[in-house]
Scaffold this active site. Structure first.
Site, PDB file in Angstrom:
ATOM      1  N   ARG A 248       0.666  -1.332  -0.452  1.00 36.25           N
ATOM      2  CA  ARG A 248      -0.218  -0.283  -0.249  1.00 36.25           C
ATOM      3  C   ARG A 248       0.995   1.650  -0.023  1.00 36.25           C
ATOM      4  NH1 ARG A 248      -4.806   2.097  -0.271  1.00 36.25           N
ATOM      5  NH2 ARG A 248      -5.609   4.092   0.510  1.00 36.25           N
TER       6      ARG A 248
ATOM      7  N   CYS B  62      -3.190  -4.711   2.114  1.00 34.14           N
ATOM      8  CA  CYS B  62      -4.326  -5.838   2.749  1.00 34.14           C
ATOM      9  C   CYS B  62      -5.903  -4.718   2.642  1.00 34.14           C
ATOM     10  CB  CYS B  62      -4.502  -4.902   4.051  1.00 34.14           C
ATOM     11  SG  CYS B  62      -3.367  -5.761   5.084  1.00 34.14           S
TER      12      CYS B  62
ATOM     13  N   ARG C 256      -9.997   1.776   0.027  1.00 32.00           N
ATOM     14  CA  ARG C 256      -8.647   3.096   0.535  1.00 32.00           C
ATOM     15  C   ARG C 256      -8.906   3.808  -0.496  1.00 32.00           C
ATOM     16  NH1 ARG C 256      -5.086  -1.440   3.326  1.00 32.00           N
ATOM     17  NH2 ARG C 256      -3.941   0.804   4.165  1.00 32.00           N
ATOM     18  N   PRO C 257      -9.272   4.413  -0.276  1.00 31.22           N
ATOM     19  CA  PRO C 257      -9.380   5.275  -1.576  1.00 31.22           C
ATOM     20  C   PRO C 257      -8.173   6.247  -1.096  1.00 31.22           C
ATOM     21  CG  PRO C 257     -11.511   6.995  -0.416  1.00 31.22           C
ATOM     22  CD  PRO C 257     -10.668   4.685   0.189  1.00 31.22           C
ATOM     23  N   ILE C 258      -7.132   7.088  -2.235  1.00 37.56           N
ATOM     24  CA  ILE C 258      -6.205   8.298  -1.833  1.00 37.56           C
ATOM     25  C   ILE C 258      -6.815   9.949  -2.972  1.00 37.56           C
ATOM     26  CG2 ILE C 258      -4.578   6.117  -1.965  1.00 37.56           C
ATOM     27  CD1 ILE C 258      -3.794   7.205  -4.630  1.00 37.56           C
ATOM     28  N   ASP C 259      -8.239   9.895  -2.693  1.00 39.26           N
ATOM     29  CA  ASP C 259      -8.429  11.150  -2.966  1.00 39.26           C
ATOM     30  C   ASP C 259      -7.608  12.589  -2.460  1.00 39.26           C
ATOM     31  OD1 ASP C 259     -10.604   9.685  -1.295  1.00 39.26           O
ATOM     32  OD2 ASP C 259     -11.516  11.937  -1.296  1.00 39.26           O
ATOM     33  N   GLN C 260      -7.225  12.564  -0.700  1.00 38.95           N
ATOM     34  CA  GLN C 260      -6.576  13.081   0.056  1.00 38.95           C
ATOM     35  C   GLN C 260      -5.441  13.807  -0.766  1.00 38.95           C
ATOM     36  OE1 GLN C 260      -9.134  15.804   1.786  1.00 38.95           O
ATOM     37  NE2 GLN C 260     -10.343  13.797   0.568  1.00 38.95           N
TER      38      GLN C 260
ATOM     39  N   ASP D  67      -4.893  -0.844  13.895  1.00 36.51           N
ATOM     40  CA  ASP D  67      -3.923  -2.059  13.197  1.00 36.51           C
ATOM     41  C   ASP D  67      -3.974  -2.635  15.311  1.00 36.51           C
ATOM     42  OD1 ASP D  67      -3.702  -0.669  11.410  1.00 36.51           O
ATOM     43  OD2 ASP D  67      -1.830   0.141  12.267  1.00 36.51           O
TER      44      ASP D  67
ATOM     45  N   ILE E 125     -12.199   3.211  11.525  1.00 36.63           N
ATOM     46  CA  ILE E 125     -11.227   4.075  10.501  1.00 36.63           C
ATOM     47  C   ILE E 125     -11.583   2.860   8.844  1.00 36.63           C
ATOM     48  CG2 ILE E 125      -8.813   4.074   9.561  1.00 36.63           C
ATOM     49  CD1 ILE E 125      -9.242   5.574  11.932  1.00 36.63           C
TER      50      ILE E 125
ATOM     51  N   ARG F 121       4.946  -9.520   6.001  1.00 35.78           N
ATOM     52  CA  ARG F 121       5.398  -7.978   5.690  1.00 35.78           C
ATOM     53  C   ARG F 121       5.259  -7.217   6.627  1.00 35.78           C
ATOM     54  NH1 ARG F 121       0.305  -6.281   4.037  1.00 35.78           N
ATOM     55  NH2 ARG F 121       1.322  -3.496   3.918  1.00 35.78           N
TER      56      ARG F 121
HETATM   57  N1  EPU Z   1      -8.782   8.060   3.335  1.00 37.93           N
HETATM   58  C1  EPU Z   1      -9.723   8.389   2.382  1.00 37.93           C
HETATM   59  N2  EPU Z   1      -8.831   9.694   1.466  1.00 37.93           N
HETATM   60  C2  EPU Z   1      -8.032   8.956   1.266  1.00 37.93           C
HETATM   61  C3  EPU Z   1      -7.003   8.490   2.151  1.00 37.93           C
HETATM   62  C4  EPU Z   1      -7.677   7.886   3.558  1.00 37.93           C
HETATM   63  O1  EPU Z   1     -10.470   8.892   2.137  1.00 37.93           O
HETATM   64  O2  EPU Z   1      -7.574  10.393   0.368  1.00 37.93           O
HETATM   65  C5  EPU Z   1      -9.745   7.171   4.697  1.00 37.93           C
HETATM   66  C6  EPU Z   1      -8.795   5.317   4.416  1.00 37.93           C
HETATM   67  O3  EPU Z   1     -10.019   5.048   3.813  1.00 37.93           O
HETATM   68  C7  EPU Z   1      -9.005   5.216   5.836  1.00 37.93           C
HETATM   69  C8  EPU Z   1      -9.646   6.304   6.499  1.00 37.93           C
HETATM   70  O4  EPU Z   1      -9.138   7.609   5.713  1.00 37.93           O
HETATM   71  O5  EPU Z   1     -10.840   5.243   6.468  1.00 37.93           O
HETATM   72  C9  EPU Z   1      -7.844   6.746   7.668  1.00 37.93           C
HETATM   73  O6  EPU Z   1      -6.946   6.820   6.125  1.00 37.93           O
HETATM   74  P1  EPU Z   1      -5.543   6.848   6.181  1.00 37.93           P
HETATM   75  O7  EPU Z   1      -4.773   7.464   4.999  1.00 37.93           O
HETATM   76  O8  EPU Z   1      -4.982   7.458   7.608  1.00 37.93           O
HETATM   77  O9  EPU Z   1      -5.053   5.215   6.179  1.00 37.93           O
HETATM   78  P2  EPU Z   1      -3.425   4.838   5.160  1.00 37.93           P
HETATM   79  O10 EPU Z   1      -2.562   5.644   5.210  1.00 37.93           O
HETATM   80  O11 EPU Z   1      -4.216   4.506   4.162  1.00 37.93           O
HETATM   81  C10 EPU Z   1      -1.934   4.277   7.695  1.00 37.93           C
HETATM   82  C11 EPU Z   1      -1.314   3.306   7.655  1.00 37.93           C
HETATM   83  C12 EPU Z   1      -2.825   2.319   8.318  1.00 37.93           C
HETATM   84  C13 EPU Z   1      -3.208   2.517   9.269  1.00 37.93           C
HETATM   85  C14 EPU Z   1      -3.623   4.066   9.009  1.00 37.93           C
HETATM   86  C15 EPU Z   1      -4.941   4.170   9.799  1.00 37.93           C
HETATM   87  C16 EPU Z   1       0.522   2.660   6.291  1.00 37.93           C
HETATM   88  C17 EPU Z   1       1.351   2.702   5.493  1.00 37.93           C
HETATM   89  N3  EPU Z   1      -0.016   2.476   6.662  1.00 37.93           N
HETATM   90  O12 EPU Z   1      -3.070   3.810   5.954  1.00 37.93           O
HETATM   91  O13 EPU Z   1      -1.440   0.725   8.873  1.00 37.93           O
HETATM   92  O14 EPU Z   1      -4.606   1.347   9.629  1.00 37.93           O
HETATM   93  O15 EPU Z   1      -2.654   4.391   8.548  1.00 37.93           O
HETATM   94  O16 EPU Z   1      -3.582   4.294  10.996  1.00 37.93           O
HETATM   95  O17 EPU Z   1       1.498   3.343   6.859  1.00 37.93           O
HETATM   96  C18 EPU Z   1      -1.182  -1.726   8.912  1.00 37.93           C
HETATM   97  O18 EPU Z   1      -0.336  -1.463   9.424  1.00 37.93           O
HETATM   98  O19 EPU Z   1      -1.881  -3.097   9.050  1.00 37.93           O
HETATM   99  C19 EPU Z   1      -1.564  -0.591   8.764  1.00 37.93           C
HETATM  100  C20 EPU Z   1      -3.159  -1.192   7.885  1.00 37.93           C
END
Ligand code: EPU
Length: 432
Positions: A92, A116, A121-125, A304, A326, A396
């Site tokens: 990811r 996972c 898990r969008p990346i729009d932000q 997590d 989350i 991982r």
């Molecule tokens: N979200 C959006 N748009 C975005 C980005 C996120 O809607 O552009 C939403 C996500 O769908 C979610 C929430 O915002 O509902 C939080 O997502 P976040 O971006 O914080 O998660 P992430 O950066 O993708 C990291 C960790 C995850 C952990 C989350 C929350 C990494 C590589 N991954 O993910 O870790 O669950 O933050 O703390 O840093 C893990 O270690 O098992 C794991 C999945």
């Protein structure tokens, strides 16, 4: 097929050491792309996500060595070749290649990330941030293309508090012209760790760890040496394991302050959590009480740890509820726990678990990284030998997990089994 075989029912004791933080590591390594001379990162966990990122940096021309947890990265000859497929699909966090390559080359093409499945898990932000800095972003055949003539600082309000978006925007903004302000930023310790590395590389960042981060762009960044923070999720997994099957376990290399939400919830359940300066000791837990837990962004209870914690709930007296605010679909482990005799059901974004229930061994599948950690704890609790499949998810994120648990006296081993004969034995199993 590689599996873990866990014989449960033994009480574990001794000291277990936590590694460097996976979710920091996966951002610190791409951050090195922004330097104009070598970067050294110490204390990295030896997990497959880190090896994959090493391969990705090499693909773009980095000279990288990784030994005994220390990675030396010479980014001088890196080039902005597109990475639409291959290694970037394996994790990811390859999305950090977007911010880092955009920051350095003003151009990047990165395949949509893997990792996972936990619900949408969008990346729009992330993209909103890159666009605000002046990048044109397109999705072409499953890869994100980012192009900018120049990056200019901007004020960016995150609609969702996102770890990934906060770090990615920092990576893209440190070399932009002028000031960037990230509002409603995430506050996780991993963000502070990345900001510390970037600051030591010459970046100007204020407010990391609060919800407003200010970045004044600089002309260039140089190499440095950085030691990563301990992994609070690995530490939390071990704390939960100690409460479940421990007979006195010390968790070493932990920042107790990072663990406050988990510590509070464990204490509420009846676990005696004893904090040292850089360690936590958990004596044998006598009687666990059912409690309710809700996952939140940091400093709230980490999503997590939701899956490992739900295993502990099977041993508590009464009905517990754990709600994941989350990720909506981070509950695949509940079906596997039910195979092991747990009494649990999923309702919307919550799992409701009734206990205490003695767990029994079964063949189970790790659907994702933390589900896998949860199943190891369940296997340690269960009567008989549990077989855990799809362990690549676990590897991982948890380094040397088998050896570490063996060090506490656990009966766990990694085995390669023949998928055909094991499918036959599965059939026999389910026919009984
Ligand atoms: N979200 C959006 N748009 C975005 C980005 C996120 O809607 O552009 C939403 C996500 O769908 C979610 C929430 O915002 O509902 C939080 O997502 P976040 O971006 O914080 O998660 P992430 O950066 O993708 C990291 C960790 C995850 C952990 C989350 C929350 C990494 C590589 N991954 O993910 O870790 O669950 O933050 O703390 O840093 C893990 O270690 O098992 C794991 C999945």
């Amino acid at each position: 097929m590689d599996v873990y075989k866990v014989k449960g029912g033994k009480r574990l004791s001794g000291t277990i050491k936590v590694n460097g933080a996976k979710n920091s590591a996966v951002a610190l390594i791409p951050a090195s792309i922004l330097a104009n001379s070598p970067v050294q990162i110490e204390g990295l966990p030896e997990i497959s996500d880190v090896w994959t990122l090493k391969n990705i940096l090499e693909e773009i021309g980095g000279e990288v060595s990784f030994e005994d947890g220390t990675m030396n990265i010479d980014p001088t000859n890196m080039v902005d070749i597109p990475l639409p497929n291959g290694n970037v699909k394996k994790l990811r966090a390859s999305y950090y290649m977007m911010g880092a390559m955009l920051g350095r080359f003003k151009h990047a093409a990165i395949g949509l990330p893997g990792g996972c499945f936990l619900g949408p898990r969008p990346i729009d932000q992330h993209i909103k941030g890159f666009e605000a800095l002046g990048a044109k972003v397109t999705n072409e055949h499953g890869a994100i293309y980012l192009r900018a003539d120049e990056l200019r600082g901007a004020k960016i309000y995150l609609d969702v508090v996102s770890v990934g978006a906060t770090i990615n925007i920092m990576l893209a903004a440190v070399l932009a012209k002028g000031q960037t302000v990230i509002e409603n930023a995430a506050k996780e310790p991993e963000i502070i760790d990345v900001a510390t590395l970037l600051t030591n590389m010459g970046a100007k960042i204020k407010g990391a760890g609060t919800n407003v981060i200010r970045i004044d762009g600089v002309e260039e960044l140089h190499g440095t040496n950085h030691t990563i923070i301990p992994d609070r999720i690995e530490a939390g997994t071990f704390m939960i394991m100690a409460a479940a099957v421990g007979d006195g376990i010390t968790i070493d290399n932990v920042i107790p302050f990072h663990m406050e939400a988990l510590t509070a919830k464990l204490r509420e359940m009846g676990v005696d959590v004893q904090e040292g300066e850089e360690s936590i000791y958990i004596p044998k837990a006598e009687k666990l009480q059912a409690i309710d837990v809700k996952t939140l962004v940091y400093p709230g209870f980490a999503t997590d740890l939701q899956q490992p914690f739900s295993v502990l709930m099977t041993q508590a007296t009464g009905s517990s509820m754990i709600t994941d605010t989350i990720y909506s679909a981070r509950f695949k482990h509940i079906d596997e726990l039910r195979r092991m005799n747990a009494s649990g059901r999923v309702e919307g974004r919550a799992a409701i678990i009734t206990g205490p229930t003695p767990l029994t061994s079964a063949t189970v599948v790790a659907s994702d990284l933390r589900a896998g950690a949860a199943l190891i704890i369940a296997g340690l609790l269960a009567d008989g030998e549990t077989e855990i499949r799809e362990i690549y998810h676990i590897e991982r994120g948890y380094s040397a997990i088998v050896q570490k648990l063996q060090g506490l006296g656990a009966d766990i081993r990694r085995e390669t089994i023949d998928p055909v004969s094991s499918a036959k034995s599965d059939f026999g199993h389910s026919a009984n």
